[in-house]
Structure formats: structure tokens, C-alpha cells
Scaffold this motif. Structure first.
Motif, PDB file in Angstrom:
ATOM      1  N   ARG A 135       0.811  -1.216   0.000  1.00  0.00           N
ATOM      2  CA  ARG A 135       0.000   0.000   0.000  1.00  0.00           C
ATOM      3  C   ARG A 135       0.850   1.274   0.000  1.00  0.00           C
ATOM      4  O   ARG A 135       0.326   2.368  -0.134  1.00  0.00           O
ATOM      5  CB  ARG A 135      -0.903   0.011   1.236  1.00  0.00           C
ATOM      6  N   THR A 139      -0.293   5.117  -1.325  1.00  0.00           N
ATOM      7  CA  THR A 139      -0.560   6.072  -0.244  1.00  0.00           C
ATOM      8  C   THR A 139       0.418   7.232  -0.293  1.00  0.00           C
ATOM      9  O   THR A 139       0.043   8.397  -0.081  1.00  0.00           O
ATOM     10  CB  THR A 139      -0.472   5.367   1.122  1.00  0.00           C
ATOM     11  N   ALA A 215      -7.153   3.883   9.231  1.00  0.00           N
ATOM     12  CA  ALA A 215      -7.567   2.810   8.333  1.00  0.00           C
ATOM     13  C   ALA A 215      -6.729   1.549   8.486  1.00  0.00           C
ATOM     14  O   ALA A 215      -7.256   0.431   8.344  1.00  0.00           O
ATOM     15  CB  ALA A 215      -7.497   3.289   6.886  1.00  0.00           C
ATOM     16  N   TRP A 263      -7.245   6.665  -6.670  1.00  0.00           N
ATOM     17  CA  TRP A 263      -8.347   5.712  -6.822  1.00  0.00           C
ATOM     18  C   TRP A 263      -8.604   5.411  -8.301  1.00  0.00           C
ATOM     19  O   TRP A 263      -8.822   4.258  -8.682  1.00  0.00           O
ATOM     20  CB  TRP A 263      -9.608   6.280  -6.175  1.00  0.00           C
ATOM     21  N   ALA A 268      -8.904   1.357  -6.769  1.00  0.00           N
ATOM     22  CA  ALA A 268      -9.225   1.144  -5.357  1.00  0.00           C
ATOM     23  C   ALA A 268      -8.527   2.221  -4.551  1.00  0.00           C
ATOM     24  O   ALA A 268      -7.540   2.821  -5.001  1.00  0.00           O
ATOM     25  CB  ALA A 268      -8.767  -0.237  -4.884  1.00  0.00           C
ATOM     26  N   LEU A 269      -9.043   2.484  -3.363  1.00  0.00           N
ATOM     27  CA  LEU A 269      -8.346   3.390  -2.456  1.00  0.00           C
ATOM     28  C   LEU A 269      -7.068   2.721  -1.962  1.00  0.00           C
ATOM     29  O   LEU A 269      -6.990   1.487  -1.904  1.00  0.00           O
ATOM     30  CB  LEU A 269      -9.247   3.749  -1.274  1.00  0.00           C
ATOM     31  N   PHE A 271      -5.868   2.181   0.894  1.00  0.00           N
ATOM     32  CA  PHE A 271      -6.035   1.314   2.055  1.00  0.00           C
ATOM     33  C   PHE A 271      -6.710  -0.010   1.699  1.00  0.00           C
ATOM     34  O   PHE A 271      -6.701  -0.953   2.489  1.00  0.00           O
ATOM     35  CB  PHE A 271      -6.857   2.037   3.122  1.00  0.00           C
ATOM     36  N   GLN A 272      -7.330  -0.080   0.519  1.00  0.00           N
ATOM     37  CA  GLN A 272      -8.001  -1.295   0.070  1.00  0.00           C
ATOM     38  C   GLN A 272      -7.066  -2.234  -0.682  1.00  0.00           C
ATOM     39  O   GLN A 272      -7.437  -3.371  -0.965  1.00  0.00           O
ATOM     40  CB  GLN A 272      -9.192  -0.933  -0.823  1.00  0.00           C
ATOM     41  N   LEU A 273      -5.871  -1.782  -0.994  1.00  0.00           N
ATOM     42  CA  LEU A 273      -4.901  -2.626  -1.678  1.00  0.00           C
ATOM     43  C   LEU A 273      -4.326  -3.638  -0.687  1.00  0.00           C
ATOM     44  O   LEU A 273      -4.366  -3.427   0.524  1.00  0.00           O
ATOM     45  CB  LEU A 273      -3.778  -1.764  -2.266  1.00  0.00           C
ATOM     46  N   ARG A 275      -1.845  -5.682   1.687  1.00  0.00           N
ATOM     47  CA  ARG A 275      -0.763  -5.197   2.546  1.00  0.00           C
ATOM     48  C   ARG A 275       0.603  -5.572   1.998  1.00  0.00           C
ATOM     49  O   ARG A 275       1.561  -4.793   2.100  1.00  0.00           O
ATOM     50  CB  ARG A 275      -0.918  -5.764   3.959  1.00  0.00           C
ATOM     51  N   TYR A 288      -1.519  -9.438  -6.738  1.00  0.00           N
ATOM     52  CA  TYR A 288      -1.573  -9.067  -5.325  1.00  0.00           C
ATOM     53  C   TYR A 288      -1.517 -10.298  -4.444  1.00  0.00           C
ATOM     54  O   TYR A 288      -1.996 -11.366  -4.792  1.00  0.00           O
ATOM     55  CB  TYR A 288      -2.889  -8.335  -5.003  1.00  0.00           C
ATOM     56  N   ARG A 290      -2.658 -11.084  -0.458  1.00  0.00           N
ATOM     57  CA  ARG A 290      -3.317 -10.506   0.714  1.00  0.00           C
ATOM     58  C   ARG A 290      -2.781 -11.096   2.013  1.00  0.00           C
ATOM     59  O   ARG A 290      -3.487 -11.152   2.992  1.00  0.00           O
ATOM     60  CB  ARG A 290      -4.825 -10.706   0.610  1.00  0.00           C
TER      61      ARG A 290
END
Length: 291
Positions: A135, A139, A215, A263, A268-269, A271-273, A275, A288, A290
């Protein structure tokens, strides 16, 4: 059907996949160019340090190169002050004077204004890099875009902070209490643009930090601190007469721009990606993990 056979040295045949199948597998592995460009990647420390350093240098250079335009900045400050009066929310002067009467409180706020703006922002970037590498880039890009569009605001709308307004009773708390750290008062005032108050990057950056912590942090106490940080910053910038509350609104608008662009890019935002970014070449989608 469609397979080809290649003879090896021992004379036995080995089937090779059709060219079309091989292309399909390569496409599935690498994705389209658009997917690859949007795919989060593991940040590299030296690249990030260089990027942050160069970006801040450019920000300072451009911000301070903007013509100060004192007359226009003062006129804009008067316009802001009248606009706040017209809606019944011109409370900055009374608040500034009330907090200034409590010496230990205003001195603490002076140091808060001068230091935490950088310390907390850098701390959140380091935390993201270490614990949320998937992220991090998205960010961090929000922060860069927020700061970049703020430079446009500094150029198009020079604005004097309340403490520099003529004919009003605002108190420059750094000068009165002789506290260290402000580049906007005292002997250091000639090193920075005095009339770059709109939008407030103290609010833009602190809200970015607060949203990120709220978040992504797991501990409830950390989430609470994240939520309170931009609120405390708003109190400080008004109490020290460095900004109008409308400057804070400008900072939020810039931050919203940054989030909107990111976005649109990632779908996606931040924080939604995920980690963590999967190591090696991803097999599917945007690659990705998760975990």
C-alpha cells in the motif's frame, strides 16, 4: 492437434505447446501493460529516500519561488475574513487571544506547529514502508499529489496568515513567546514565502496521516490517535494565527484530489490494496497477495 514434436538427441520426441497456448500463458503471467503499470510493487529504500528528498526540495523551491505579492495576499486575507464574518464563523481572533493567555499551552502549540508536521508524516511513511509495502506507493502518491496541487493554490491565491493582517488584533505567538522553530516569523521569515497560507498543508498532511493510521492500524488506541491528530492540528493552526479555518478546507480539498487520482489509477483506495506484494512474477490479475 496443433502440437509440434521436437526430436531430442536420444531420438525420442518431446511435444511442445502450440504457440498460441504459450502466448496465452505469458499474457496471464504478465498481464496487459495497463495492468502492469497499475500493479503495486515492493518499494526500494534508496529510491524512496531519493524521491522524498527531491520532492521536498522541489516543493520548497517552488513554494518559495512564488511571488509573495503582499498587497494581493493582504487583500485576499481581508476577503476571507469578511467571508467568515458573513456566515458567522469568524472566531479565529478570539480563539487566538484566548489560547495565548495560557502560556504553557500556546508555547506547546508553537512547538507542535514547528515540528510534528514533519516528524509524524515521516514516521507514517516509514511505518507504511515497513509494514504495508503493498500500500506504500499508492498512499505515498496521494501525499505527493496533495502537495503538488497545493503549489498551484499558493500561486493562484496568495494569502496572508491572520497574524500578519494589518488593523486586527491577532497575536503572532512565536514572536510574543520567543519560541523556536517557525520559518514564518522572526529572523527566519525571509527564508520562506510568507503568503502561502492557502491551502493549509499542515491540515492536508495531518489528515493524510490520520486517515492512514485510522484505516490501517490494528490497535484501537492508535486509531483514536490517528483520528485526533488532524483535529489537534486544526486547533493549533488557528490558535497560533497561522491559518484561517478556510485554509484547512483548502487542504482537505487538495487531499481529496490526491485520493481521487490514486483511486482512478489503481481502481481502489490505497487502504483497500493488499498489505504485501507477492514476490516473483504474479500469475493472475494484478499480482496481489493478501498475506
Amino acid at each position: 492437434m496443433g502440437d509440434t514434436t521436437v526430436r531430442t538427441r536420444d531420438g525420442q520426441g518431446a511435444a511442445t505447446p502450440p504457440k498460441g497456448d504459450e502466448t496465452d500463458r505469458q499474457t496471464a503471467t504478465e498481464g496487459t501493460l495497463w495492468q502492469r503499470l497499475r500493479r503495486p510493487r515492493r518499494p526500494r529504500i534508496w529510491i524512496e529516500l531519493a524521491l522524498i528528498g527531491v520532492s521536498y526540495w522541489l516543493y520548497s523551491l517552488v513554494r518559495n519561488a512564488v511571488p509573495e505579492q503582499k498587497a494581493q495576499a493582504m487583500a485576499n486575507a481581508d476577503w476571507i475574513w469578511r467571508a467568515e464574518h458573513s456566515i458567522g464563523l469568524a472566531f479565529e481572533e478570539a480563539f487566538n487571544r484566548a489560547v495565548n493567555s495560557v502560556t504553557w499551552l500556546i508555547v506547546g502549540m508553537n512547538y507542535y506547529y514547528a515540528t510534528l508536521h514533519f516528524i509524524v508524516t515521516i514516521g507514517v511513511l516509514v511505518w507504511l514502508y515497513r509494514w504495508h509495502p503493498g500500500r506504500y506507493a499508492a498512499t505515498r502518491t496521494v501525499l505527493f499529489l496533495t502537495t503538488g496541487v497545493a503549489l498551484v493554490g499558493f500561486y493562484l491565491f496568495p494569502l496572508a496568515p491572520p497574524r500578519l493582517m494589518d488593523g486586527h488584533n491577532f497575536i503572532d505567538t512565536v514572536l510574543v513567546h520567543h519560541t523556536w522553530g517557525s520559518m514564518a516569523s522572526g529572523d527566519l521569515k525571509h527564508m520562506t514565502n510568507q503568503y502561502a497560507a492557502m491551502p493549509s498543508m499542515h491540515i492536508g498532511w495531518s489528515t493524510w496521516c490520520g486517515l492512514t493510521i485510522f484505516a490501517l492500524a490494528k490497535a484501537p488506541w492508535a486509531k483514536i490517535l490517528g483520528a485526533l491528530y488532524p483535529v489537534a492540528t486544526l486547533v493549533v493552526i488557528i490558535a497560533t494565527a497561522n491559518h484561517f479555518w478556510l485554509d484547512a478546507v483548502g487542504g482537505i480539498v487538495c487531499l481529496a484530489f490526491g485520493f481521487t487520482v490514486v483511486w482512478a489509477w489503481y481502481g481502489a483506495l490505497p487502504f483497500q490494496l493488499p498489505r504485501v506484494v507477492a514476490s516473483g512474477e504474479p500469475r493472475r490479475g494484478l499480482g496481489y497477495s493478501r498475506a
